[in-house]
Scaffold this motif. Structure first.
Motif, PDB file in Angstrom:
ATOM      1  N   PHE A   1      -0.014  -7.587   4.171  1.00  0.00           N
ATOM      2  CA  PHE A   1       1.303  -7.804   4.761  1.00  0.00           C
ATOM      3  C   PHE A   1       1.855  -6.532   5.397  1.00  0.00           C
ATOM      4  O   PHE A   1       1.405  -5.421   5.115  1.00  0.00           O
ATOM      5  CB  PHE A   1       2.295  -8.320   3.717  1.00  0.00           C
ATOM      6  N   TYR A   2       2.833  -6.745   6.270  1.00  0.00           N
ATOM      7  CA  TYR A   2       3.620  -5.663   6.872  1.00  0.00           C
ATOM      8  C   TYR A   2       5.072  -6.106   6.804  1.00  0.00           C
ATOM      9  O   TYR A   2       5.407  -7.219   7.240  1.00  0.00           O
ATOM     10  CB  TYR A   2       3.186  -5.429   8.311  1.00  0.00           C
ATOM     11  N   ALA A   3       5.946  -5.278   6.223  1.00  0.00           N
ATOM     12  CA  ALA A   3       7.358  -5.624   6.082  1.00  0.00           C
ATOM     13  C   ALA A   3       8.216  -4.569   6.764  1.00  0.00           C
ATOM     14  O   ALA A   3       8.038  -3.369   6.530  1.00  0.00           O
ATOM     15  CB  ALA A   3       7.738  -5.747   4.612  1.00  0.00           C
ATOM     16  N   LYS A   4       9.139  -4.998   7.591  1.00  0.00           N
ATOM     17  CA  LYS A   4      10.053  -4.109   8.328  1.00  0.00           C
ATOM     18  C   LYS A   4      11.394  -4.021   7.618  1.00  0.00           C
ATOM     19  O   LYS A   4      11.885  -5.002   7.076  1.00  0.00           O
ATOM     20  CB  LYS A   4      10.289  -4.640   9.749  1.00  0.00           C
ATOM     21  N   ASN A   5      11.988  -2.823   7.703  1.00  0.00           N
ATOM     22  CA  ASN A   5      13.356  -2.592   7.210  1.00  0.00           C
ATOM     23  C   ASN A   5      13.498  -2.995   5.744  1.00  0.00           C
ATOM     24  O   ASN A   5      14.500  -3.567   5.332  1.00  0.00           O
ATOM     25  CB  ASN A   5      14.375  -3.375   8.054  1.00  0.00           C
ATOM     26  N   ILE A   6      12.494  -2.680   4.964  1.00  0.00           N
ATOM     27  CA  ILE A   6      12.450  -3.131   3.580  1.00  0.00           C
ATOM     28  C   ILE A   6      13.166  -2.134   2.670  1.00  0.00           C
ATOM     29  O   ILE A   6      13.186  -0.938   2.936  1.00  0.00           O
ATOM     30  CB  ILE A   6      10.984  -3.319   3.123  1.00  0.00           C
ATOM     31  N   ASP A   7      13.759  -2.637   1.609  1.00  0.00           N
ATOM     32  CA  ASP A   7      14.322  -1.816   0.541  1.00  0.00           C
ATOM     33  C   ASP A   7      13.181  -1.498  -0.424  1.00  0.00           C
ATOM     34  O   ASP A   7      12.736  -2.361  -1.183  1.00  0.00           O
ATOM     35  CB  ASP A   7      15.442  -2.578  -0.168  1.00  0.00           C
ATOM     36  N   MET A   8      12.679  -0.258  -0.395  1.00  0.00           N
ATOM     37  CA  MET A   8      11.487   0.096  -1.168  1.00  0.00           C
ATOM     38  C   MET A   8      11.711  -0.095  -2.674  1.00  0.00           C
ATOM     39  O   MET A   8      10.823  -0.554  -3.393  1.00  0.00           O
ATOM     40  CB  MET A   8      11.092   1.542  -0.880  1.00  0.00           C
ATOM     41  N   ALA A   9      12.899   0.280  -3.147  1.00  0.00           N
ATOM     42  CA  ALA A   9      13.176   0.146  -4.575  1.00  0.00           C
ATOM     43  C   ALA A   9      13.154  -1.325  -4.987  1.00  0.00           C
ATOM     44  O   ALA A   9      12.613  -1.692  -6.032  1.00  0.00           O
ATOM     45  CB  ALA A   9      14.524   0.773  -4.913  1.00  0.00           C
ATOM     46  N   TYR A  10      13.732  -2.185  -4.141  1.00  0.00           N
ATOM     47  CA  TYR A  10      13.754  -3.612  -4.444  1.00  0.00           C
ATOM     48  C   TYR A  10      12.335  -4.180  -4.425  1.00  0.00           C
ATOM     49  O   TYR A  10      11.955  -4.978  -5.292  1.00  0.00           O
ATOM     50  CB  TYR A  10      14.631  -4.346  -3.428  1.00  0.00           C
TER      51      TYR A  10
ATOM     52  N   ILE B   1       6.693  -1.041   5.273  1.00  0.00           N
ATOM     53  CA  ILE B   1       5.675  -0.976   4.234  1.00  0.00           C
ATOM     54  C   ILE B   1       4.505  -1.885   4.596  1.00  0.00           C
ATOM     55  O   ILE B   1       4.702  -3.017   5.049  1.00  0.00           O
ATOM     56  CB  ILE B   1       6.273  -1.371   2.865  1.00  0.00           C
ATOM     57  N   TYR B   2       3.293  -1.343   4.454  1.00  0.00           N
ATOM     58  CA  TYR B   2       2.066  -2.125   4.590  1.00  0.00           C
ATOM     59  C   TYR B   2       1.489  -2.309   3.187  1.00  0.00           C
ATOM     60  O   TYR B   2       1.606  -1.415   2.341  1.00  0.00           O
ATOM     61  CB  TYR B   2       1.039  -1.399   5.453  1.00  0.00           C
TER      62      TYR B   2
ATOM     63  N   ASP C   1      -0.758  -6.891  -8.577  1.00  0.00           N
ATOM     64  CA  ASP C   1      -1.643  -5.760  -8.301  1.00  0.00           C
ATOM     65  C   ASP C   1      -1.560  -5.500  -6.808  1.00  0.00           C
ATOM     66  O   ASP C   1      -2.224  -6.156  -6.005  1.00  0.00           O
ATOM     67  CB  ASP C   1      -3.074  -6.110  -8.722  1.00  0.00           C
ATOM     68  N   VAL C   2      -0.697  -4.572  -6.413  1.00  0.00           N
ATOM     69  CA  VAL C   2      -0.388  -4.338  -5.000  1.00  0.00           C
ATOM     70  C   VAL C   2      -0.673  -2.891  -4.634  1.00  0.00           C
ATOM     71  O   VAL C   2      -0.271  -1.965  -5.354  1.00  0.00           O
ATOM     72  CB  VAL C   2       1.089  -4.670  -4.686  1.00  0.00           C
ATOM     73  N   LEU C   3      -1.345  -2.709  -3.531  1.00  0.00           N
ATOM     74  CA  LEU C   3      -1.597  -1.379  -2.977  1.00  0.00           C
ATOM     75  C   LEU C   3      -0.745  -1.243  -1.723  1.00  0.00           C
ATOM     76  O   LEU C   3      -0.787  -2.123  -0.852  1.00  0.00           O
ATOM     77  CB  LEU C   3      -3.085  -1.241  -2.628  1.00  0.00           C
ATOM     78  N   THR C   4       0.077  -0.178  -1.622  1.00  0.00           N
ATOM     79  CA  THR C   4       1.008  -0.070  -0.497  1.00  0.00           C
ATOM     80  C   THR C   4       0.873   1.257   0.231  1.00  0.00           C
ATOM     81  O   THR C   4       0.411   2.249  -0.331  1.00  0.00           O
ATOM     82  CB  THR C   4       2.470  -0.220  -0.968  1.00  0.00           C
ATOM     83  N   TYR C   5       1.311   1.236   1.480  1.00  0.00           N
ATOM     84  CA  TYR C   5       1.415   2.433   2.306  1.00  0.00           C
ATOM     85  C   TYR C   5       2.746   2.332   3.038  1.00  0.00           C
ATOM     86  O   TYR C   5       3.017   1.334   3.705  1.00  0.00           O
ATOM     87  CB  TYR C   5       0.250   2.520   3.290  1.00  0.00           C
ATOM     88  N   GLU C   6       3.587   3.362   2.900  1.00  0.00           N
ATOM     89  CA  GLU C   6       4.945   3.297   3.422  1.00  0.00           C
ATOM     90  C   GLU C   6       5.151   4.242   4.596  1.00  0.00           C
ATOM     91  O   GLU C   6       4.630   5.357   4.610  1.00  0.00           O
ATOM     92  CB  GLU C   6       5.945   3.637   2.307  1.00  0.00           C
ATOM     93  N   GLU C   7       5.926   3.785   5.582  1.00  0.00           N
ATOM     94  CA  GLU C   7       6.333   4.598   6.728  1.00  0.00           C
ATOM     95  C   GLU C   7       7.806   4.328   6.974  1.00  0.00           C
ATOM     96  O   GLU C   7       8.179   3.217   7.348  1.00  0.00           O
ATOM     97  CB  GLU C   7       5.526   4.239   7.985  1.00  0.00           C
ATOM     98  N   ASP C   8       8.632   5.357   6.777  1.00  0.00           N
ATOM     99  CA  ASP C   8      10.079   5.207   6.945  1.00  0.00           C
ATOM    100  C   ASP C   8      10.564   4.032   6.083  1.00  0.00           C
ATOM    101  O   ASP C   8      10.422   4.057   4.886  1.00  0.00           O
ATOM    102  CB  ASP C   8      10.439   5.036   8.420  1.00  0.00           C
TER     103      ASP C   8
END
Length: 515
Positions: A308-317, A338-339, A328-335
């Motif tokens: 997935f790719y999520a725009k304007n996401i609240d990372m803490a949420y 989140i991917y 079991d999620v692997l993530t990569y964040e930019e600003d």
């Protein structure tokens, strides 16, 4: 506090140092200090060409090449280096060439030399200058002094990791370095009261990426201090654990500053964050590289369920949802984007769907693009490519949606191809809408097409939803749909009609927003 070359000359470690050139610029400000052992000008500038930095060297890497020494001085001056201290010894130059001194004088580079047989090691000078920069003349603290002793002892330790481990053991603190995606890079654990996972969970919730100062977080009774630092222009999280609550927040902040400076002095480069790199290779479409690092990233391709790719996401949420669902999620964040990759068994597709629906509840600005039900690494790479090609357009084709599946993405991808290629394929679809232009007035055609678009693309062929989106009565929608059937000469909800009509309407919307 402002520290200059002349201020440093008053320190004990500079007692034998003598000005050879550039004395007129003795008031050059120093904000950091490093050791130069490069063999080329290029490497010297890469690792030591920092504004307001004092550079210590013996020219060991270029001892026999006076021309390279002169070029290096010129480039360091151009980068704004504060000054150069040369330790004359058997490993490097035993005496500086007169032409090197002349070059420094001509360019205004403060050049000091510690004479042969008088030279101590670098550590005393590094320690005293660092203390001077950080604390001025009025600071005496065992934590700081002892940590500096270990971190800057280049003769005793072979690398930064060994030095920081000894400093932590001797001063009863712990250090963990995390990538920007909260994946551990290295850690020095001297006590086991709380796990890194517990700390990371709380760190995500506090939105640490938005703060530029060190924050105190209590992790199950253990005090941890978090902050952001940069290594080779990459952002990392550093958190320090005060094992016995011995130190003040000011002392921990100073400790963090010293650790960051020491990393630069040791030219410390963190090990690659293989987990984040695995996602980035798939985002870039480099499936071959993803295969080569899957074991290092501890990824089982057979368990890749969804990307997935999520725009304007609240990372803490987002992190909270992951923890609550046990995903079991692997993530990569930019600003604020989140991917991610979700790993699960094949029968757990509903878990991914629920996760994406919960993500969108953070706010109206969130958009989630996902592909679920994939075939290993190749499928994940194809899915990321599909998202990359379509996400900027799919919102225009489906303006009322906030979560987009591979079905919407695939439809828009086909529309993009039809639009770019043109020709008879595009014409075949657009001709399906021509009856509106032939058999109705311009205004009536626009009204009927708007209703048809909303009914098919936005409302899932639900009359009540269509009425709500258009702001009209449901009876009005039913009348217009009956008129649309007459104009087209077909039942628009028929199985043989809807596929082509959906493509034509999506292509129409895409062309309207890209003209």
């Amino acid at each position: 506090m402002k520290v200059t070359i002349n201020d440093c000359l008053k320190l004990d470690s500079f007692a034998k140092a003598k000005f050879l050139a550039g004395q007129k610029n003795g008031e050059n400000r120093i904000t950091s200090i490093s050791v130069m052992d490069a063999g080329t000008t290029q490497d010297a500038v890469k690792y030591n060409g920092v504004l307001n930095q004092l550079v210590l060297t013996s020219f060991a890497g270029m001892r026999s090449d006076v021309l390279v020494q002169k070029r290096t001085i010129a480039e360091l001056v151009r980068r704004g280096v504060a000054g150069l201290v040369v330790f004359c010894n058997t490993k490097g130059v035993s005496i500086l060439d007169n032409s090197v001194i002349a070059t420094a004088e001509e360019l205004g580079m403060p050049l000091l030399a510690v004479p042969y047989r008088e030279a101590s090691d670098y550590s005393d000078m590094l320690k005293e200058v660092t203390e001077k920069i950080l604390f001025g003349n009025n600071f005496d603290n065992r934590l700081i002094n002892n940590t500096i002793y270990h971190l800057l002892n280049f003769e005793k330790y072979s690398n930064f990791q060994t030095a920081i481990r000894e400093a932590a053991i001797n001063n009863n603190f712990q250090v963990v370095l995390l990538s920007e995606e909260f994946n551990p890079v290295f850690s020095v654990e001297t006590k086991k009261d709380a796990t890194i996972a517990d700390a990371v969970k709380l760190g995500r919730e506090r939105e640490l990426g938005k703060s530029q100062v060190y924050q105190l977080i209590d992790v199950n009774g253990v005090l941890t201090y978090w902050g952001i630092l940069q290594i080779n222009k990459e952002n990392y999280f550093l958190f320090i654990v005060d094992n016995e609550d011995n130190y003040s927040s000011e002392e921990i902040t100073k400790l963090a500053e010293i650790i960051e400076i020491a990393m630069a002095m040791w030219k410390f480069t963190p090990d690659r964050d293989a987990k984040s790199e695995f996602i980035k290779t798939l985002i870039r479409g480099n499936v071959g590289l993803a295969y080569s690092i899957k074991d290092e990233a501890a990824v089982d391709p057979a368990r890749i369920l969804s990307i997935f790719y999520a725009k304007n996401i609240d990372m803490a949420y987002a992190g909270k949802i992951v923890d609550e669902d046990g995903l079991d999620v692997l993530t990569y964040e930019e600003d604020e984007d989140i991917y991610g990759i979700i790993f699960a068994d094949s029968q757990d597709k509903e878990i991914a769907s629920s996760f994406y629906e919960r993500l969108k509840e953070t706010g109206n600005g969130i958009r989630v693009f996902h592909c679920t039900g994939l075939d290993g690494i190749e499928g994940a790479g194809d899915a990321f490519r599909l998202i990359n090609e379509t996400w900027t357009f799919v919102e225009s084709v489906f303006p009322y949606k906030r979560v987009f599946t591979k079905y919407e993405l695939a439809l828009v991808s086909n529309c993009i191809q039809l639009k770019s290629q043109g020709g008879y394929l595009r014409k075949n679809y657009m001709d399906l809408l021509e009856p509106f232009k032939r058999e109705t007035t311009k205004n009536k055609a626009r009204q009927l097409l708007e209703t048809l678009e909303t009914f098919v693309l936005d409302a899932g062929m639900n009359g009540q939803k269509t009425a709500k989106f258009l702001g009209v009565h449901v009876n009005t929608v039913q009348y217009r749909l009956k008129r649309i059937n007459e104009v087209l000469g077909a039942e628009i909800t028929g199985n043989r009609v809807i596929p082509g009509l959906t493509m034509a309407l999506a292509l129409k919307r895409l062309e309207e927003v890209t003209q």
